[in-house]
Each structure stands twice: as C-alpha cells, then as structure tokens.
Design a protein around this motif. Structure first.
Motif, PDB file in Angstrom:
ATOM      1  N   ALA A 172      24.976 -20.331   3.849  1.00  0.00           N
ATOM      2  CA  ALA A 172      26.307 -20.942   3.743  1.00  0.00           C
ATOM      3  C   ALA A 172      26.223 -22.426   3.438  1.00  0.00           C
ATOM      4  CB  ALA A 172      27.084 -20.702   5.033  1.00  0.00           C
ATOM      5  N   TRP A 173      25.365 -23.139   4.152  1.00  0.00           N
ATOM      6  CA  TRP A 173      25.266 -24.584   3.928  1.00  0.00           C
ATOM      7  C   TRP A 173      24.641 -24.896   2.575  1.00  0.00           C
ATOM      8  CZ3 TRP A 173      27.703 -28.490   6.137  1.00  0.00           C
ATOM      9  CH2 TRP A 173      28.353 -28.231   7.349  1.00  0.00           C
ATOM     10  N   ASP A 174      23.715 -24.046   2.112  1.00  0.00           N
ATOM     11  CA  ASP A 174      23.161 -24.243   0.768  1.00  0.00           C
ATOM     12  C   ASP A 174      24.232 -24.069  -0.295  1.00  0.00           C
ATOM     13  OD1 ASP A 174      20.638 -24.690   1.781  1.00  0.00           O
ATOM     14  OD2 ASP A 174      19.913 -22.649   1.397  1.00  0.00           O
ATOM     15  N   LEU A 175      25.105 -23.083  -0.100  1.00  0.00           N
ATOM     16  CA  LEU A 175      26.128 -22.789  -1.102  1.00  0.00           C
ATOM     17  C   LEU A 175      27.318 -23.732  -1.041  1.00  0.00           C
ATOM     18  CD1 LEU A 175      26.210 -18.882  -0.886  1.00  0.00           C
ATOM     19  CD2 LEU A 175      25.468 -20.231  -2.861  1.00  0.00           C
ATOM     20  N   PHE A 176      27.755 -24.083   0.177  1.00  0.00           N
ATOM     21  CA  PHE A 176      29.051 -24.760   0.326  1.00  0.00           C
ATOM     22  C   PHE A 176      28.970 -26.131   0.990  1.00  0.00           C
ATOM     23  CE2 PHE A 176      29.637 -20.097   0.771  1.00  0.00           C
ATOM     24  CZ  PHE A 176      30.212 -19.875  -0.474  1.00  0.00           C
ATOM     25  N   GLY A 177      27.760 -26.598   1.304  1.00  0.00           N
ATOM     26  CA  GLY A 177      27.630 -27.883   1.958  1.00  0.00           C
ATOM     27  C   GLY A 177      28.151 -29.043   1.129  1.00  0.00           C
ATOM     28  N   ALA A 178      28.105 -28.895  -0.193  1.00  0.00           N
ATOM     29  CA  ALA A 178      28.552 -29.986  -1.071  1.00  0.00           C
ATOM     30  C   ALA A 178      30.001 -29.827  -1.520  1.00  0.00           C
ATOM     31  CB  ALA A 178      27.638 -30.065  -2.292  1.00  0.00           C
ATOM     32  N   THR A 179      30.664 -28.741  -1.129  1.00  0.00           N
ATOM     33  CA  THR A 179      32.059 -28.551  -1.531  1.00  0.00           C
ATOM     34  C   THR A 179      32.963 -29.445  -0.696  1.00  0.00           C
ATOM     35  OG1 THR A 179      32.308 -26.711   0.017  1.00  0.00           O
ATOM     36  CG2 THR A 179      31.684 -26.169  -2.237  1.00  0.00           C
ATOM     37  N   PRO A 180      34.092 -29.881  -1.224  1.00  0.00           N
ATOM     38  CA  PRO A 180      35.018 -30.700  -0.431  1.00  0.00           C
ATOM     39  C   PRO A 180      35.474 -29.937   0.806  1.00  0.00           C
ATOM     40  CG  PRO A 180      35.631 -30.727  -2.762  1.00  0.00           C
ATOM     41  CD  PRO A 180      34.584 -29.675  -2.610  1.00  0.00           C
ATOM     42  N   PRO A 181      35.467 -30.563   1.970  1.00  0.00           N
ATOM     43  CA  PRO A 181      35.886 -29.854   3.191  1.00  0.00           C
ATOM     44  C   PRO A 181      37.373 -29.529   3.164  1.00  0.00           C
ATOM     45  CG  PRO A 181      35.559 -32.187   3.641  1.00  0.00           C
ATOM     46  CD  PRO A 181      35.078 -31.953   2.246  1.00  0.00           C
ATOM     47  N   GLY A 182      37.733 -28.513   3.929  1.00  0.00           N
ATOM     48  CA  GLY A 182      39.131 -28.121   4.014  1.00  0.00           C
ATOM     49  C   GLY A 182      39.448 -26.946   3.120  1.00  0.00           C
ATOM     50  N   TRP A 183      40.671 -26.953   2.575  1.00  0.00           N
ATOM     51  CA  TRP A 183      41.145 -25.823   1.778  1.00  0.00           C
ATOM     52  C   TRP A 183      40.184 -25.493   0.640  1.00  0.00           C
ATOM     53  CZ3 TRP A 183      45.588 -22.838   2.411  1.00  0.00           C
ATOM     54  CH2 TRP A 183      45.857 -21.939   1.373  1.00  0.00           C
ATOM     55  N   ALA A 184      39.701 -26.508  -0.052  1.00  0.00           N
ATOM     56  CA  ALA A 184      38.824 -26.277  -1.198  1.00  0.00           C
ATOM     57  C   ALA A 184      37.562 -25.540  -0.780  1.00  0.00           C
ATOM     58  CB  ALA A 184      38.475 -27.605  -1.874  1.00  0.00           C
ATOM     59  N   ARG A 185      37.050 -25.815   0.401  1.00  0.00           N
ATOM     60  CA  ARG A 185      35.834 -25.135   0.866  1.00  0.00           C
ATOM     61  C   ARG A 185      36.116 -23.665   1.173  1.00  0.00           C
ATOM     62  NH1 ARG A 185      32.472 -28.457   4.972  1.00  0.00           N
ATOM     63  NH2 ARG A 185      31.568 -29.235   3.007  1.00  0.00           N
ATOM     64  N   MET A 212      30.341 -22.614   8.398  1.00  0.00           N
ATOM     65  CA  MET A 212      30.726 -23.968   7.980  1.00  0.00           C
ATOM     66  C   MET A 212      31.632 -24.643   9.007  1.00  0.00           C
ATOM     67  SD  MET A 212      29.022 -24.040   5.245  1.00  0.00           S
ATOM     68  CE  MET A 212      29.503 -25.679   4.723  1.00  0.00           C
ATOM     69  N   ASN A 213      31.705 -24.080  10.230  1.00  0.00           N
ATOM     70  CA  ASN A 213      32.497 -24.639  11.337  1.00  0.00           C
ATOM     71  C   ASN A 213      33.995 -24.597  11.090  1.00  0.00           C
ATOM     72  OD1 ASN A 213      30.113 -25.230  12.739  1.00  0.00           O
ATOM     73  ND2 ASN A 213      29.944 -27.249  11.774  1.00  0.00           N
ATOM     74  N   ILE A 214      34.427 -23.584  10.346  1.00  0.00           N
ATOM     75  CA  ILE A 214      35.852 -23.356  10.119  1.00  0.00           C
ATOM     76  C   ILE A 214      36.237 -22.078  10.853  1.00  0.00           C
ATOM     77  CG2 ILE A 214      37.651 -22.898   8.402  1.00  0.00           C
ATOM     78  CD1 ILE A 214      35.801 -24.281   6.338  1.00  0.00           C
ATOM     79  N   PRO A 215      37.101 -22.123  11.865  1.00  0.00           N
ATOM     80  CA  PRO A 215      37.513 -20.896  12.562  1.00  0.00           C
ATOM     81  C   PRO A 215      38.151 -19.911  11.587  1.00  0.00           C
ATOM     82  CG  PRO A 215      38.186 -22.841  13.802  1.00  0.00           C
ATOM     83  CD  PRO A 215      37.715 -23.327  12.462  1.00  0.00           C
ATOM     84  N   ALA A 216      37.759 -18.640  11.705  1.00  0.00           N
ATOM     85  CA  ALA A 216      38.307 -17.611  10.820  1.00  0.00           C
ATOM     86  C   ALA A 216      38.451 -16.320  11.614  1.00  0.00           C
ATOM     87  CB  ALA A 216      37.398 -17.399   9.610  1.00  0.00           C
TER      88      ALA A 216
END
Length: 288
Positions: A120-133, A183-187
């Motif tokens: 997850a961090w390899d794929l999405f660590g560089a994406t903008p946090p929040g909705w975009a992530r 990514m520490n986003i509750p789901a």
C-alpha cells in the motif's frame, strides 16, 4: 424517486436449523419505506430481532426441516442523487480520529492489512492525502480485479482477490478497505441494494451489492471500487469491518441454497402490484 426492492431466498434444510439473518433495511433508511413488509418466512416461524455492535438489525429464527423461504418486498423513497463527491475532503490524523473509528483501521477476517501494508505505501505513499488517495485506491482495485459471479469464494480475502485478479463485489470492497486501512484511513464494509438506476441496463442477475465507506474530514463517504463511479439508489442493509460482520445469513447446520432472487428497480408505482419474475442467480453462487 421510488425504488421497488426485495428478495426471495429459499433453503433446503435436512433438519430443523437455527439461523441468524441480516436482511432488514438499515435503521438509517427505515423512514424511507413507503409500503411493504420486511423479512417474512414461509412457513412462518417466530423471529426475534436485536441490534448488533455495528447498529445492524439482526434476526434470530429456528427454521423447520424442508424447504424454507425468506422474502421481502417494499417500495422506498430515495432522493435520486448520486453518491456525494468531495475532492477536497482531507484525511484525519490518527491521533485526532474519534474513538469509534479506530476499529476500522485494524485488520479483520477478510482485510489482511498486515500482508498489504508495504504494498500500500509503495503504491499510494506519494498520492495526495485525503479524497485523492482513496480514489487512487479505488482506481487501482477497479483495474486489478475482474468481476464475475463464478469467481465468488466464501474464504477469499483481500490478499487472494488481488493476487488472483478476479472476484465479486465483496472482493473489490475488501481490497479497497484493506489498502485504505494500511494508509491510516478508516474504512468500513457496506452491503445493501443497488439497482441499475441511472445507467444502461446490465444483462446479469440482480444481487445484493457491496461497497465501502471511508472516514474523511469528520464524516463517512461512500466509495465503490467495483463500479468506480457515483451511483444512484443505494439502500443500505448492514455495515461492519468486513463481510463477516454483515453476512446476510448464517445457518447453524447444513443447508442447500435452492433459490436466490433480488430485485431493485426504479418505479412510479407506490403500491405493491404483482412483480414480474426475475432470472435466478446462477447455481453455486455463494451467499455473503
């Protein structure tokens, strides 16, 4: 907008069997019911309801041997609006999250965060946090998994779904939920009715649907990694950590599924006129 929805689910039981089912429309939508009855049984049996720790309405019953059918038919009012989109919604730092959201950061039966966190961090660590992530996660899962009823398997979790690249709607939801939690986003997992409203008709049997909600900017937002576009007419039945918390039926004994029909259609008729039969679910489909 009015939506006609319901189901007919038949089991063949070799002996009297206790069951626990979660099939009632969620309390958050109960005031939208215009007409209809929820959860009836044939033959009739005593039923007792309670709310589980996630706020879902659960029903206990003891079914007799033989053919046993659960059914419902109702018309509900819906605002006709697609799922809200909030591109500016921000992530909430873990230390500022409400206590009741922390459960939805943890790994669960079908969302194996411990095996996916590095990915997850390899794929999405560089994406903008929040909705975009969260949307980037939905895009990834949507493209990584091929939908097909024949790919259903009751034991399949997010890790296997992503490895195999095949699954049903619950596999899309589990995979996106697990990656969000990494990514520490509750789901949290959701299941309910979702018809082909506002889109071209789909040539496939109707089913209950699975999607998920992510906690951003102080509220829960709906996301759907399978369809990956805002949809109209979702009617929630249950929420939980994953499908294990929101199973539509649990039987405490052997049974054979003989019939499974679900309908979810826009209507202009606020009455329960006779319903046109719908095609049955393919044999072998696993109830979840």
């Amino acid at each position: 907008m009015l939506i006609r929805l319901g189901y007919e689910i038949a089991f063949r039981l070799p002996q009297p069997t206790s069951m626990l089912v979660t099939l009632n429309i969620h309390d958050s939508r109960r005031t939208d019911i215009v007409i209809g009855q929820e959860l009836r049984a044939l033959p009739g049996v005593p039923m007792r309801q309670y709310h589980d720790s996630f706020g879902n309405t659960c029903t206990r019953l003891h079914a007799p041997a033989g053919l046993f059918t659960l059914y419902a038919d109702a018309v509900v009012q819906d605002d006709g609006q697609p799922d809200p989109v909030a591109p500016g919604a921000r992530e909430v730092p873990v230390d500022q999250l409400p206590d009741d959201t922390l459960l939805f950061l943890l790994g669960s039966r079908y969302c194996e965060t411990d095996q996916l966190v590095s990915m997850a961090w390899d794929l999405f660590g560089a994406t903008p946090p929040g909705w975009a992530r969260v949307q980037a996660i939905c895009d990834y899962v949507h493209n990584a998994i091929q939908f097909g009823y024949q790919h259903a398997r009751a034991t399949k979790g997010a890790v296997e779904a992503l490895q195999e690249g095949r699954g049903v709607c619950r596999d899309f939801a589990h995979s996106a939920i697990a990656l969000c939690r990494c990514m520490n986003i509750p789901a949290r997992y959701c299941t309910g009715y979702l018809g082909d409203i506002g889109i071209p008709p789909v040539d496939a049997p109707m089913d209950f649907s699975a999607w998920f909600e992510a906690y951003l900017d102080g509220r829960w937002y709906t996301f759907d990694a399978r369809h990956n576009t805002p949809r109209i007419g979702r009617v929630l039945i249950a929420r939980g950590r994953d499908a294990a918390d929101a199973a539509i039926s649990n039987s405490f004994g052997f049974n054979t599924l003989e019939k499974f029909e679900v309908w979810t259609d826009e209507t202009d008729d606020p009455t329960l006129s006779p319903r046109v039969p719908v095609p049955p679910m393919p044999l072998g489909y696993a109830l979840t």
